[in-house]
Design an enzyme around this catalytic site. Structure first.
Site, short mmCIF file in Angstrom:
data_model
loop_
_atom_site.label_atom_id
_atom_site.label_comp_id
_atom_site.label_asym_id
_atom_site.label_seq_id
_atom_site.Cartn_x
_atom_site.Cartn_y
_atom_site.Cartn_z
CD GLN A 129 37.59 30.70 6.23
OE1 GLN A 129 36.93 31.25 5.37
NE2 GLN A 129 37.40 29.45 6.58
N GLY A 258 33.87 35.70 -2.84
CA GLY A 258 32.49 35.73 -3.30
C GLY A 258 31.58 35.99 -2.11
CG MET A 260 33.71 35.33 5.68
SD MET A 260 34.77 33.87 5.44
CE MET A 260 34.56 33.05 7.03
CD GLU A 261 32.41 30.35 5.57
OE1 GLU A 261 32.54 31.10 4.59
OE2 GLU A 261 33.27 29.51 5.89
CG ASN A 262 31.63 36.53 8.60
OD1 ASN A 262 32.56 35.84 9.01
ND2 ASN A 262 31.82 37.50 7.71
CG HIS A 285 29.57 28.26 -1.09
ND1 HIS A 285 30.15 27.10 -1.55
CD2 HIS A 285 30.40 28.76 -0.16
CE1 HIS A 285 31.29 26.91 -0.90
NE2 HIS A 285 31.47 27.91 -0.06
CD GLU A 286 29.67 32.21 1.25
OE1 GLU A 286 30.09 31.77 2.33
OE2 GLU A 286 30.34 32.16 0.20
CG HIS A 289 30.18 27.73 4.56
ND1 HIS A 289 31.07 26.74 4.85
CD2 HIS A 289 30.66 28.37 3.47
CE1 HIS A 289 32.07 26.77 3.97
NE2 HIS A 289 31.84 27.75 3.11
CD GLU A 308 34.95 26.55 2.01
OE1 GLU A 308 33.95 26.39 1.28
OE2 GLU A 308 35.05 27.49 2.82
CG ASP A 365 45.21 34.16 4.02
OD1 ASP A 365 44.15 33.51 4.05
OD2 ASP A 365 45.44 35.13 4.75
CE1 TYR A 373 37.67 26.84 -1.13
CE2 TYR A 373 35.31 27.25 -1.29
CZ TYR A 373 36.56 27.62 -0.84
OH TYR A 373 36.70 28.77 -0.11
CG MET A 538 41.34 37.43 -3.96
SD MET A 538 42.42 36.57 -2.81
CE MET A 538 41.23 35.68 -1.82
CE LYS A 539 33.91 32.71 -10.21
NZ LYS A 539 32.49 32.39 -10.04
ZN LIG Z 1 32.90 28.19 1.38
#
Ligand SMILES: [Zn+2]
Length: 584
Positions: A129, A258, A260-262, A285-286, A289, A308, A365, A373, A538-539
């Protein structure tokens, strides 16, 4: 020519891929993958086929009869990559492409052994993503076209491969292992994912297993022990879990997100392993998803809020079911603060603060933010408030069932809601939410008793009796409520009383470090450097680099620290920090 995704060369008038079969040999020495992929179409096709690629070396293209096909790799366009145009000679059910990836493949991060916890073996992982799958596989890289796949990965036998797919077995062959996977459910290409490294696992329940480096796996198993209860709560809210397994892969610290909802294998940052299960909302969260995003998917990045915003709503419903309404409200309050920061960041590009956006010529990106979100979440709450929870919950389940394994636009969402609950869009002021900048004047503010207690402090140093029962969310909310610059005495008192600089919970530590930096309390600088050296999420990188760069006394340090660690950051994080540090 009909291209309906601004981030893909996929053309509606051409053949559409139904599934692909990938065989790939992973070479850690050259940081490349030599691969062959067969794209199988919904129906035999002829004429032109445009595929998305980035930094791929295309060696040959053949059709199902083994005929070599003419192809051209067009000059790359910024962030889109290069169009691979294939001339299908006659009707063919499939094409077979032999190719190699580049060491610069934007979907991959190759880690040296020294960048792992164990320090002995390398690690490789993918992050597709938003539009990075094309640097791994030549394909129609748009969420509008879902695909099933099989993959056979060859790699050094001392390593372990995991994939966001069903495990179909491994055999060792000399120095190599060959591991086969299959994804029977159709997915958008951005959910194609795998990792290879020194990995061990622990079973959490019959359908949940956690993977991590051997030195971290027991801590990970403890942290995520509640995941089966979470799935149960989510199923009772949103319907059956459709992906069979929910496994978790604990990533190396450089993982930029944080989570990734793979599907079948969520990727999670190791920063959520705190030893006290205080940050497991990322798992909620994940997991959410699995319904919102993975099952009902945005047709392209212009409708990212459908992924999101719905997932924030679903995450907080899970939190409410498991931890109570107060905890969900605290999470929403923190989200609201982060939303305001995103609005500030886009002060000169207010179009990016709409929910329905236009992405022609925009790198997804580069414009990533919490707007889809948190503003998306607030919009859904506004609809819920207008129609009542019961009617909204009923509609949500119907929406998920209707668009299951589909890709939709904001207009599809509007039409479905209007048909089910006539007048709901108007009552919630939908136009202002979807197409207006910032927040509508009608936006509600999250409220809870625990939030009121924090606000009542007015930024004063709280007593330890007050903070004893605080969650990480309450700490973050408190630290962000302290007016800045805070007097040095306040910073000193906070640190002396609560040992914040020594905190290992990054959701508390980072807001503290940002407050200290913005207050000129530079005693924290060595700890800031330590965090920026150890973590690539990144957060945390964004606020720390932003705070360092904003202050004349630490501006140079920001550049020095980045120069030191940029190669260890994930390419997506690297690009983000470069944007932050770019002179305005
Ligand atoms: Zn998400």
């Amino acid at each position: 020519m009909t291209r309906r995704d601004p981030h893909s060369y996929a053309d509606d008038t051409q053949a559409q891929t139904d599934s692909f079969a990938l065989t790939a040999r992973v070479d850690f020495a050259t940081q490349t993958i030599a691969a062959e992929v067969t794209l199988v179409f919904h129906a035999p096709a002829s004429g032109r086929l445009d595929l998305d690629t980035r930094d791929l070396t295309i060696e040959s293209v053949h059709d199902a009869l083994g005929r070599a096909l003419a192809f051209a790799v067009h000059p790359p366009e910024p962030f889109l990559g290069a169009r691979l145009a294939i001339e299908l000679a006659g009707p063919t059910p499939s094409v077979r492409i032999r190719y190699r990836t580049s060491p610069e493949a934007s979907a991959l991060q190759w880690l040296e052994p020294a960048q792992t916890l164990g320090g002995a073996r390398p690690f490789l992982f993918s992050q597709c993503q938003a539009i990075h799958a094309r640097s791994l596989v030549p394909l129609q890289d748009t969420p509008r076209l879902r695909v099933r796949y099989t993959a056979e990965l060859a790699f050094p036998r001392e390593l372990v491969a995991v994939m966001a797919a069903a495990d179909r077995g491994r055999r060792d062959d000399g120095a190599l292992a060959v591991h086969r996977f299959e994804m029977p459910q159709p997915i958008p290409p951005y959910l194609f994912a795998f990792a290879i490294g020194d990995l061990a696992s622990r079973d959490l329940s019959p359908r949940c297993r956690v993977w991590a480096e051997p030195g971290l796996v027991d801590a990970a198993a403890y942290e995520f022990a509640g995941v089966e209860a979470m799935i149960g709560a989510a199923e009772s809210l949103f319907g059956p879990y459709d992906w069979e397994r929910f496994d978790i892969l604990t990533m190396p610290p450089s993982f930029p997100y944080g989570g990734m909802e793979n599907p079948r294998l969520t990727f999670l940052t190791p920063t959520v392993i705190t030893g006290d299960r205080s940050l497991v909302s990322v798992v909620a969260h994940e997991l959410a998803h699995s319904w919102t995003g993975n099952l009902v998917t945005n047709a392209n990045a212009e409708h990212f809020w459908l992924n999101e915003g719905f997932t924030m709503y679903a995450e907080r419903r899970i939190t409410e079911a498991l931890e109570g309404a107060d905890m969900a409200a605290l999470s929403a309050a923190l989200g609201r603060r982060e939303l305001d920061e995103s609005f500030e960041r886009f002060a000169d590009r207010p179009a990016m603060t709409k929910l329905r956006t236009h992405h022609e010529g925009i790198d997804p990106d580069e414009c990533y933010s919490l707007v889809p979100y948190e503003k998306g979440y607030m919009f859904l709450c506004a609809i819920e408030a207008a129609v009542g929870r019961e009617a909204f919950s009923r509609w949500l389940r119907d929406y998920l069932a209707t668009f299951r394994f589909g890709a939709i636009t904001t207009e599809d969402f509007e039409a479905h809601l209007e048909a089910a609950l006539p007048g709901a869009l108007a009552a919630a002021n939908a136009r202002a939410w979807l197409d207006g900048e910032g927040l509508p004047a009608t936006a509600a503010t999250p409220r809870s008793a625990r939030l009121d207690a924090i606000e009542a402090l007015g930024g004063a140093v709280p007593s330890p009796a007050v903070t004893a029962a605080w969650s990480a969310t309450e700490w973050a909310l408190y630290l962000e409520s302290v007016p800045r610059p805070a007097p040095e005495a306040t910073c000193r008192a906070l640190d002396a009383e609560f040992h914040l600089t020594a905190s290992t919970n990054h959701d508390i530590l980072v807001p503290w470090l940002v407050l200290a930096l913005k207050s000129g309390y530079l005693a924290v600088t060595p700890r800031v450097e330590q965090v920026l050296a150890a973590v690539g999420r990144m957060k945390y990188l964004r606020p720390l680099y932003t705070a360092l760069a904003a202050e004349p006394r630490t501006r140079e340090l920001a550049a020095t620290v980045f120069a030191q660690h940029r190669d260890a950051y994930h390419p997506i994080a690297r690009q983000m920090v470069e944007t932050v540090l770019r002179p305005k």
